[in-house]
Design a protein around this motif. Structure first.
Motif, mmCIF file in Angstrom:
data_model
loop_
_atom_site.group_PDB
_atom_site.id
_atom_site.type_symbol
_atom_site.label_atom_id
_atom_site.label_comp_id
_atom_site.label_asym_id
_atom_site.label_seq_id
_atom_site.Cartn_x
_atom_site.Cartn_y
_atom_site.Cartn_z
ATOM 1 N N PHE A 6 35.011 18.906 53.567
ATOM 2 C CA PHE A 6 34.211 20.046 54.019
ATOM 3 C C PHE A 6 34.387 21.192 53.032
ATOM 4 C CE2 PHE A 6 33.596 24.006 56.462
ATOM 5 C CZ PHE A 6 32.265 23.814 56.811
ATOM 6 N N SER A 7 33.269 21.767 52.649
ATOM 7 C CA SER A 7 33.305 22.880 51.695
ATOM 8 C C SER A 7 33.365 24.199 52.457
ATOM 9 C CB SER A 7 32.059 22.839 50.795
ATOM 10 O OG SER A 7 32.080 23.923 49.883
ATOM 11 N N ALA A 8 34.553 24.774 52.518
ATOM 12 C CA ALA A 8 34.749 26.063 53.198
ATOM 13 C C ALA A 8 34.652 27.186 52.175
ATOM 14 C CB ALA A 8 36.089 26.099 53.916
ATOM 15 N N LEU A 9 33.510 27.277 51.568
ATOM 16 C CA LEU A 9 33.226 28.301 50.560
ATOM 17 C C LEU A 9 31.941 29.020 50.977
ATOM 18 C CD1 LEU A 9 33.889 26.157 47.360
ATOM 19 C CD2 LEU A 9 35.319 28.030 48.178
ATOM 20 N N PRO A 10 32.030 30.241 51.506
ATOM 21 C CA PRO A 10 33.240 31.046 51.671
ATOM 22 C C PRO A 10 34.087 30.565 52.849
ATOM 23 C CG PRO A 10 31.370 32.168 52.612
ATOM 24 C CD PRO A 10 30.815 30.940 51.956
ATOM 25 N N LYS A 78 26.453 18.637 42.532
ATOM 26 C CA LYS A 78 25.949 19.736 43.337
ATOM 27 C C LYS A 78 24.690 19.313 44.085
ATOM 28 C CE LYS A 78 27.205 23.598 43.078
ATOM 29 N NZ LYS A 78 28.158 24.363 43.931
ATOM 30 N N LEU A 79 24.423 20.018 45.176
ATOM 31 C CA LEU A 79 23.235 19.735 45.971
ATOM 32 C C LEU A 79 21.991 19.785 45.083
ATOM 33 C CD1 LEU A 79 22.553 19.237 48.984
ATOM 34 C CD2 LEU A 79 21.990 21.678 49.136
ATOM 35 N N GLY A 80 21.055 18.847 45.316
ATOM 36 C CA GLY A 80 19.881 18.721 44.469
ATOM 37 C C GLY A 80 19.887 17.439 43.670
ATOM 38 N N TRP A 81 20.970 16.630 43.799
ATOM 39 C CA TRP A 81 21.051 15.333 43.138
ATOM 40 C C TRP A 81 19.913 14.428 43.604
ATOM 41 C CZ3 TRP A 81 21.493 11.755 46.988
ATOM 42 C CH2 TRP A 81 22.056 12.178 48.196
ATOM 43 N N GLU A 82 19.563 13.475 42.765
ATOM 44 C CA GLU A 82 18.537 12.499 43.106
ATOM 45 C C GLU A 82 19.115 11.091 42.987
ATOM 46 O OE1 GLU A 82 15.198 13.312 40.602
ATOM 47 O OE2 GLU A 82 14.584 15.068 41.759
ATOM 48 N N ILE A 83 18.444 10.124 43.612
ATOM 49 C CA ILE A 83 19.022 8.794 43.784
ATOM 50 C C ILE A 83 19.243 8.075 42.452
ATOM 51 C CG2 ILE A 83 18.598 6.486 44.720
ATOM 52 C CD1 ILE A 83 17.241 7.797 47.096
ATOM 53 N N GLY A 97 31.651 12.020 44.136
ATOM 54 C CA GLY A 97 31.337 12.796 45.324
ATOM 55 C C GLY A 97 30.015 13.515 45.154
ATOM 56 N N VAL A 98 29.339 13.766 46.281
ATOM 57 C CA VAL A 98 28.092 14.527 46.244
ATOM 58 C C VAL A 98 28.083 15.523 47.394
ATOM 59 C CG1 VAL A 98 26.779 12.635 45.193
ATOM 60 C CG2 VAL A 98 26.791 12.891 47.675
ATOM 61 N N GLU A 99 27.461 16.674 47.171
ATOM 62 C CA GLU A 99 27.286 17.642 48.235
ATOM 63 C C GLU A 99 26.110 17.233 49.118
ATOM 64 O OE1 GLU A 99 28.917 21.839 46.323
ATOM 65 O OE2 GLU A 99 26.758 21.422 46.299
ATOM 66 N N VAL A 100 26.250 17.467 50.425
ATOM 67 C CA VAL A 100 25.158 17.183 51.358
ATOM 68 C C VAL A 100 25.001 18.353 52.309
ATOM 69 C CG1 VAL A 100 25.535 14.692 51.228
ATOM 70 C CG2 VAL A 100 26.606 16.008 53.068
ATOM 71 N N ALA A 101 23.748 18.561 52.758
ATOM 72 C CA ALA A 101 23.448 19.663 53.660
ATOM 73 C C ALA A 101 22.891 19.192 54.994
ATOM 74 C CB ALA A 101 22.464 20.633 53.006
ATOM 75 N N SER A 102 22.971 17.868 55.249
ATOM 76 C CA SER A 102 22.489 17.330 56.514
ATOM 77 C C SER A 102 23.052 15.929 56.715
ATOM 78 C CB SER A 102 20.960 17.263 56.535
ATOM 79 O OG SER A 102 20.495 16.278 55.632
ATOM 80 N N ALA A 103 22.966 15.443 57.962
ATOM 81 C CA ALA A 103 23.411 14.086 58.263
ATOM 82 C C ALA A 103 22.548 13.058 57.544
ATOM 83 C CB ALA A 103 23.393 13.853 59.773
ATOM 84 N N VAL A 122 30.520 17.999 52.641
ATOM 85 C CA VAL A 122 29.610 18.618 53.598
ATOM 86 C C VAL A 122 29.608 20.133 53.400
ATOM 87 C CG1 VAL A 122 29.021 18.884 56.031
ATOM 88 C CG2 VAL A 122 30.093 16.760 55.224
ATOM 89 N N LEU A 123 28.428 20.684 53.197
ATOM 90 C CA LEU A 123 28.289 22.131 53.017
ATOM 91 C C LEU A 123 28.241 22.832 54.376
ATOM 92 C CD1 LEU A 123 25.639 22.144 50.138
ATOM 93 C CD2 LEU A 123 28.127 22.438 49.963
ATOM 94 N N PRO A 124 28.544 24.128 54.410
ATOM 95 C CA PRO A 124 28.579 24.854 55.692
ATOM 96 C C PRO A 124 27.290 24.753 56.501
ATOM 97 C CG PRO A 124 29.597 26.174 53.968
ATOM 98 C CD PRO A 124 29.000 24.984 53.287
ATOM 99 N N GLU A 125 26.131 24.660 55.847
ATOM 100 C CA GLU A 125 24.872 24.594 56.593
ATOM 101 C C GLU A 125 24.741 23.319 57.413
ATOM 102 O OE1 GLU A 125 23.539 24.462 52.145
ATOM 103 O OE2 GLU A 125 25.234 25.252 53.298
ATOM 104 N N ALA A 126 25.594 22.322 57.139
ATOM 105 C CA ALA A 126 25.561 21.077 57.920
ATOM 106 C C ALA A 126 26.714 21.017 58.918
ATOM 107 C CB ALA A 126 25.620 19.875 56.986
#
Length: 323
Positions: A6-10, A78-83, A97-103, A122-126
């Motif tokens: 989990f990315s606790a930033l901030p 970082k978020l925005g990666w493609e397959i 590892g990859v950042e994700v913003a949803s399930a 997992v980013l805070p928005e998720a």
């Protein structure tokens, strides 16, 4: 095993607490708050300085991620990666590892090239979907191939040591473990989710069978039931084939009267030894548990067939006959 960070930033104490309760493997936070996270729970704490973050804009960025992973570093896209770029990196390295913003993004990342990334950040928005993400990424083990088998014989087999696998999880109706005398033919032994007038349900338990039997385990491995112990992870299998993980809390081995049950699936035949008691059940094709006491020849149950051949639980190519 895949990891969820989990990315606790901030830094946000409420979200960090949620992440810990959800079962994440690590928290990424700034160095100033690292000790605050450690005070909340025993978990790996990383700072941005411990991770090489890569934004994929060109082929050179793929090479940067690959080089970092091959040198033993922790590399996160970082978020925005493609397959396609992720596939290229996975084909040449491990530990990505990859950042994700949803399930949905987490499930996508975990399934790329069937193998998936090793770390989902997992980013805070998720955060509201965090428990679902952990369950999907860490617990889901794909789909087991189940088939209908016909019971051909049921007979007493004397006394034997049988194994109760008591887990730290609650099974649902239709779930159990794949157990058999051969790794090539296993039976879906139902968990003790059902009550009767004499015994309360034990939905954390699978009365799995005799000590010598094989249990299908996570990672396409097997163990003898006698080998299982507290802290081991076992494969939970549902009647629909969905699989997940459960951790053993206790194993009980006791002498009990046993039954030998034989079933046939196509050209394959298999057997299993189960305790002779009403609470021990196999699984019908619709997911309904059926007690071994009321089981009859001709009944249909769920089984799994496979190629024979295991050595210390690992799949091998060798001619083996198990009876």
């Amino acid at each position: 095993m895949k990891s969820v960070w989990f990315s606790a930033l901030p830094f946000d104490k409420t979200l960090v607490t949620l992440a810990l309760e959800s079962g994440v493997d690590a928290i990424v936070t700034d160095a100033a708050h690292a000790d605050d996270v450690r005070a909340l729970g025993r978990v790996e704490v990383l700072t941005p300085e411990d991770v090489i973050y890569v934004t994929l804009n060109s082929k050179a960025d793929e090479d940067t991620a690959i080089a970092a992973l091959k040198s033993g570093g922790k590399s996160v896209l970082k978020l925005g990666w493609e397959i396609i770029p992720v596939e290229n990196i996975l084909a040449q390295s491990e530990g990505l590892g990859v950042e994700v913003a949803s399930a949905d993004q987490a499930r996508l990342a975990a399934g790329i090239l069937e193998r998936g990334v090793d770390v989902v950040v997992v980013l805070p928005e998720a955060a509201t979907e965090l428990k679902k993400i952990v369950a999907d990424v860490k617990l889901s083990q794909g789909c087991a191939r189940l088939a209908k088998a016909v019971v051909t014989a049921i007979k007493p087999a004397g006394l034997g040591h049988r194994v109760c696998v008591d887990t730290m999880s609650m099974f649902k109706k239709g779930q159990g473990m794949l157990i058999g005398n051969s790794s090539a033919f296993t039976f879906l032994v139902h968990a003790e989710t059902e009550s009767n007038p004499y015994v309360a349900a034990r939905p954390f338990r699978v009365n799995a069978g005799a000590v010598h039997a094989y249990a299908i385990m996570p990672g396409d491995k097997t163990n003898y039931l006698e080998e299982l112990s507290s802290g081991d992870e076992v494969l939970v299998v549902g009647a629909d084939g969905a699989t997940s993980l459960a951790t053993i809390g206790r194993v009980k081995v006791e002498v009990r009267p046993m039954l030998q049950i034989t079933a046939r699936c196509g050209d394959a035949e298999g057997t299993v030894f189960l305790q002779n008691a009403e609470t021990i059940r196999l699984t019908r094709p619709g997911g309904e548990p059926v007690s071994v006491v009321s089981l009859k020849e001709g009944d249909e149950i769920l089984c799994s067939t496979d190629q024979a051949g295991r050595h210390f639980g690992m799949r091998i190519c060798e001619e083996i006959k198990e009876g």
